[in-house]
Structure formats: C-alpha cells, structure tokens
Design an enzyme around this catalytic site. Structure first.
Site, PDB file in Angstrom:
ATOM      1  N   CYS A 132     -41.182  22.271 -18.218  1.00 40.90           N
ATOM      2  CA  CYS A 132     -41.627  22.288 -19.614  1.00 40.90           C
ATOM      3  C   CYS A 132     -43.148  22.469 -19.631  1.00 40.90           C
ATOM      4  O   CYS A 132     -43.863  21.759 -18.924  1.00 40.90           O
ATOM      5  CB  CYS A 132     -41.303  20.974 -20.316  1.00 40.90           C
ATOM      6  SG  CYS A 132     -39.602  20.433 -20.115  1.00 40.90           S
ATOM      7  N   CYS A 135     -45.352  19.240 -20.171  1.00 43.43           N
ATOM      8  CA  CYS A 135     -44.950  18.081 -19.364  1.00 43.43           C
ATOM      9  C   CYS A 135     -45.998  16.976 -19.370  1.00 43.43           C
ATOM     10  O   CYS A 135     -47.169  17.207 -19.075  1.00 43.43           O
ATOM     11  CB  CYS A 135     -44.690  18.521 -17.923  1.00 43.43           C
ATOM     12  SG  CYS A 135     -44.239  17.145 -16.846  1.00 43.43           S
ATOM     13  N   ASP A 296     -48.060  14.141 -26.217  1.00 41.66           N
ATOM     14  CA  ASP A 296     -49.109  13.379 -25.530  1.00 41.66           C
ATOM     15  C   ASP A 296     -50.385  14.209 -25.342  1.00 41.66           C
ATOM     16  O   ASP A 296     -50.357  15.433 -25.393  1.00 41.66           O
ATOM     17  CB  ASP A 296     -48.598  12.897 -24.164  1.00 41.66           C
ATOM     18  CG  ASP A 296     -47.555  11.798 -24.308  1.00 41.66           C
ATOM     19  OD1 ASP A 296     -47.638  11.034 -25.283  1.00 41.66           O
ATOM     20  OD2 ASP A 296     -46.664  11.710 -23.441  1.00 41.66           O
ATOM     21  N   ASP A 333     -46.749   7.538 -28.132  1.00 40.47           N
ATOM     22  CA  ASP A 333     -46.939   6.763 -26.899  1.00 40.47           C
ATOM     23  C   ASP A 333     -48.444   6.537 -26.785  1.00 40.47           C
ATOM     24  O   ASP A 333     -49.209   7.487 -26.619  1.00 40.47           O
ATOM     25  CB  ASP A 333     -46.360   7.514 -25.694  1.00 40.47           C
ATOM     26  CG  ASP A 333     -45.799   6.543 -24.652  1.00 40.47           C
ATOM     27  OD1 ASP A 333     -46.369   5.434 -24.526  1.00 40.47           O
ATOM     28  OD2 ASP A 333     -44.826   6.890 -23.979  1.00 40.47           O
ATOM     29  N   LYS A 340     -45.008   2.648 -26.192  1.00 45.59           N
ATOM     30  CA  LYS A 340     -44.390   3.348 -27.318  1.00 45.59           C
ATOM     31  C   LYS A 340     -44.621   2.602 -28.632  1.00 45.59           C
ATOM     32  O   LYS A 340     -44.293   1.428 -28.739  1.00 45.59           O
ATOM     33  CB  LYS A 340     -42.893   3.486 -27.057  1.00 45.59           C
ATOM     34  CG  LYS A 340     -42.597   4.339 -25.846  1.00 45.59           C
ATOM     35  CD  LYS A 340     -41.103   4.511 -25.658  1.00 45.59           C
ATOM     36  CE  LYS A 340     -40.801   5.407 -24.490  1.00 45.59           C
ATOM     37  NZ  LYS A 340     -41.151   4.818 -23.193  1.00 45.59           N
TER      38      LYS A 340
END
Ligand SMILES: *Cc1c(COP(=O)(O)O)cnc(C)c1O
Length: 440
Positions: A132, A135, A296, A333, A340
């Site tokens: 991905c 990632c 993220d 996150d 989380k």
C-alpha cells in the site's frame, strides 16, 4: 435486484490457465514491480513513471489479481492510487514522521508493540502480498533484511508469557498470511500454549490482494486456534470482488469473525457515497466495518491526507442512515504514540440537572429525562468491582473516575504556578504527568 459480485482479469492474463491464476504461489511469484511490467497492463502517467523509476522508493509489488481490479482507462482509479506510486509520494510535508505512532518506543522486544494494558501487537514479518502506498510502517515493511528471525520470535513469545496482563495478541506486520504455512501454524500453537491468552487476532490484507491464499486448508488450520478474529483491510467497493467474497465466506464458515479496517484516503474513498457503498458490500460479504482511520503522518503519504472533518462528515452520513452493523468507528491514531482516539459527530446538545438534550441523525432534537431516584452504584459492595483485574500501569482518566485521585497535571505545572517563589519555569510545561498525585 442486488448486483452480483464480479471477477476480473486484465487482458494479458486472459489465457493464463485457471490452475495458475487460482494458485496463490503463482500470484506471489508473478507480482509486478517495474514500470515496464505495469505498462503491459495500462499506460502509466508521467508522474507514475517518474516515481517508479526513482531510487529510494518504498517497495512496489502488485499481484496479477489485484492489478486486474484497476480500470486500465482511468488514471484516477481508486485501486490504482493505492498501489501504483506517484511523484507526490517523493514529497515531504510538514508534520511528517518516520514512526508517527512511536511504535519503536513501545517495543519491549523487537517487533512487539505493547501500547495498551491488556493487548499486544506482534509484527511477525515485514513482507506483504502487495504494498500500500500509504503504509504506516513503511519504515520497516517491504525490506526483507528487516524481517524477524527465530531468536526474535522467541523473545516476543517469552515477553508475552511473562506478562500476564496480556489477554489479546494481534498478529500483524507486514502480513502474517504471507508467512510460510508451517511457521504461522507454529506461531499460533505457541501462543495458544500460553494460559492467559484469551483471543488471537490476525490483521491481514491477503484476502484483498490475494484471495487465492484463503484456501480451505488454511481455514481448517486457523480454526484449530479459536477464538480467532481477523481484520481485513478494504478501502473501496471496487476491491470487493467475487473472489474476495468467496474468501470471506470460507473464513466465516471456519468460525473466524471478520472485521474491516480502512484508511480514509484523498481521491480514493473521501466520499460519503463511496463509503456507504463500501460498508454495504462489506456486510453482504459478512465483514463488520470496525475502524475507519485518519491517514497517519507518514512519509510518502502526504497526498492521501484529508482534513479530520472529512471523517466526521462520513460518519454523519452513515450513522442512522444505514444499519448500525455497517458503521465503523472513526479513529485518529495519536501522533507520538497517543494511541487510537475515536471521534464522532456531536449528538449531545446540552444538559440541565434533570434533562439531557440530544439530536438524532436527522437533526430531530429530543430530551431524555434523567432518573430522579438513582441508587448510586456501590463499588464497596459490588463483587465485580472488588475482584477487578488490576490495569497495570494505567491510572489516567479512569483513575480519576474510579479511585482517590483528584487531578492530572502537566509536568512543570507546580513550578509554573509557584507564585511568590523563584522565577517561573516554562520548560516542559506541555508534558503530561503520567501519574498525577492527588489530593491537595
Ligand atoms: C491498534 C492497536 C492495537 C489494537 O487496538 P484495538 O482498539 O483493540 O483494536 C493494539 N496495539 C497497538 C500498538 C495498536 O496500534
């Protein structure tokens, strides 16, 4: 009529024999990773070609199955963006971090992240079936030189064995389902031997990248280790093919509870209608949407980020509008290792000493009358409270509610507010003290 799930194959694979196509080993060894190979499937854009030919790029690999889900005529295809790098990936952005969740700081032994009181994340490999582009662990994932060895497995298991508050072990990576079947089985066997482990979870994108891996044999093996849960990772309805639904069918028949974690990605799924279609297809495939993550702050993922408001808007468009089963929890996150943090639209409008004002998903405003005679729950006579399992090292907010602690204060607070003494000290004022002491 509900539209049936479909199967797709890129043109160049039309004559590939079914025995090969349906064999996960064939899928793994025929992955595409260079501009020349990918260009046999669809023409690359200038930006994609530049990224694919640059050095230092996060690993590229795509299974023939997954690349076949891409519409070759659409440069903005949502599956394509997840897996084919673009030039933007090479750009830095403010707030970017290498290890944004501070996982390395929470690792008592290499590959084991112990962030929460009762559960651990066990990184069992750095390898995946495909990679991905956003990632969150690109700092280690994809690099065969960084994968975990025998001695590290032993150290991880030893730590879990010696830490009785761990009741839930989450296998992740990389992708646990690309491990050699024997190694995976041994790992699960070793974990099941530990008395205090209640549940085991696997986080895997293999059902999405390579559903051929979800054989009956694999399901039979996994079902020996119940209670076993699995979270898969689907971001867009176009990823829910006939093959994926056959894989989820086999897994659920083996008694494995399936959840889905998706990441909110600009230009891929940052749309209420795409998300609604996604969660409906997931529940049809008997997969319960679990988390929708805010992207993220990771290197290479800047162009995928959306404002947090987009996530709130999506939940606003799901909750109440569709089955509760289909609504994931939206999560940020916390950078720096905050863990989380769930976010949702505000449904609580106001309150008085006897009423709470609430609004529903339609904007209908209602009142809930509080009870006038509530007998306060008495922890001193409650058997469950008396025999509660201690949460090692965690007092925090529940400590404020539950114990004798009165407040939590940032480190440096006392110095700053010590008027009449020496000069104010401003350094460290933003650090939270983990254990506020408390009754002055
Ligand atoms: C996400 C995560 C878990 C599991 O969290 P749940 O909310 O229980 O699904 C555990 N450990 C780490 C380090 C994680 O990032």
């Amino acid at each position: 009529m509900v539209a049936p799930f479909v199967s797709k194959r890129a043109k160049i694979y039309e004559n590939t024999p079914d025995e090969k196509w349906n064999d996960w080993r064939w899928q793994l060894s025929n992955r595409l990773n260079s501009a020349e190979e990918i260009e046999k499937i669809f023409p690359l854009t200038e930006s994609e070609r530049r990224a694919l030919n640059s050095s230092g790029l996060f690993r590229v690999d795509v299974t023939p199955y997954y690349i076949s889900l891409i519409d070759p005529d659409d440069a903005e295809d949502p599956v394509r963006k997840q897996i084919i790098p673009r030039a933007e990936e090479l750009q830095a952005f403010t707030a970017m971090m290498e290890d944004s969740l501070a996982e390395d700081r929470h690792s008592p032994v290499p590959g084991l992240v112990h962030r929460y009181p009762d559960r651990v994340l066990m990184l069992v490999t750095t390898q995946c079936a495909s990679y991905c582009r956003y990632c969150t662990r690109s700092r280690i994932v994809g690099d065969p030189g960084q994968t975990f060895n025998r001695a590290e497995f032993e150290a991880q298991i030893e730590y879990i064995k010696n830490t009785p508050q761990i009741r839930d072990v989450l296998l992740s990576g990389g992708d646990p389902l690309v491990l050699a079947p024997k190694i995976l089985e041994e790992l699960l066997t070793r974990l099941r031997e530990i008395q205090h482990i209640e549940i085991i979870r696997i986080g895997s994108r293999v059902p999405v990248f390579m559903p051929q891996r979800i054989t009956q044999e694999l399901c039979d093996m996994l079902s020996k280790f119940h209670p076993l849960w699995m979270n898969i990772h689907v971001n867009h309805p176009n990823e829910i093919s006939l093959e994926l639904t056959q894989a989820t069918d086999r897994l659920t028949r083996a008694g494995i509870q399936l959840g889905n974690q998706s990441v909110l990605l600009a230009g891929v799924n940052d749309c209420v209608h795409i998300q609604r279609d996604l969660v409906h297809k997931l529940v049809r495939a008997r997969v319960r949407p679990y988390y929708l993550y805010q992207c993220d702050l990771v290197e290479g993922a800047g162009h995928f980020r959306t404002p947090v408001a987009k996530g709130i808007e999506i939940i606003e468009g799901l909750r109440g509008h569709t089955s509760g089963y289909a609504v994931p929890q939206y999560i940020v996150d916390g950078p720096g290792g905050g863990g989380k943090i769930p976010l949702q639209p505000n449904y609580q409008i106001s309150m008085s000493d006897h009423k709470i004002l609430l609004r529903n998903y339609e904007g209908y405003i209602t009142t809930y009358e509080e009870p006038t005679e509530y007998k306060i729950h008495d922890a001193k006579t409650c058997k469950a409270c008396q025999s509660k399992r201690p949460e090692v090292g965690q007092t925090g907010l529940t400590g404020l509610l539950d114990g004798d602690q009165l407040f939590i204060k940032p480190e440096g607070f006392d110095d700053l507010h010590h008027r009449g003494g020496s000069e104010h000290r401003l350094k460290d004022e933003n650090k939270w003290k983990p254990l506020g002491i408390g009754s002055d």
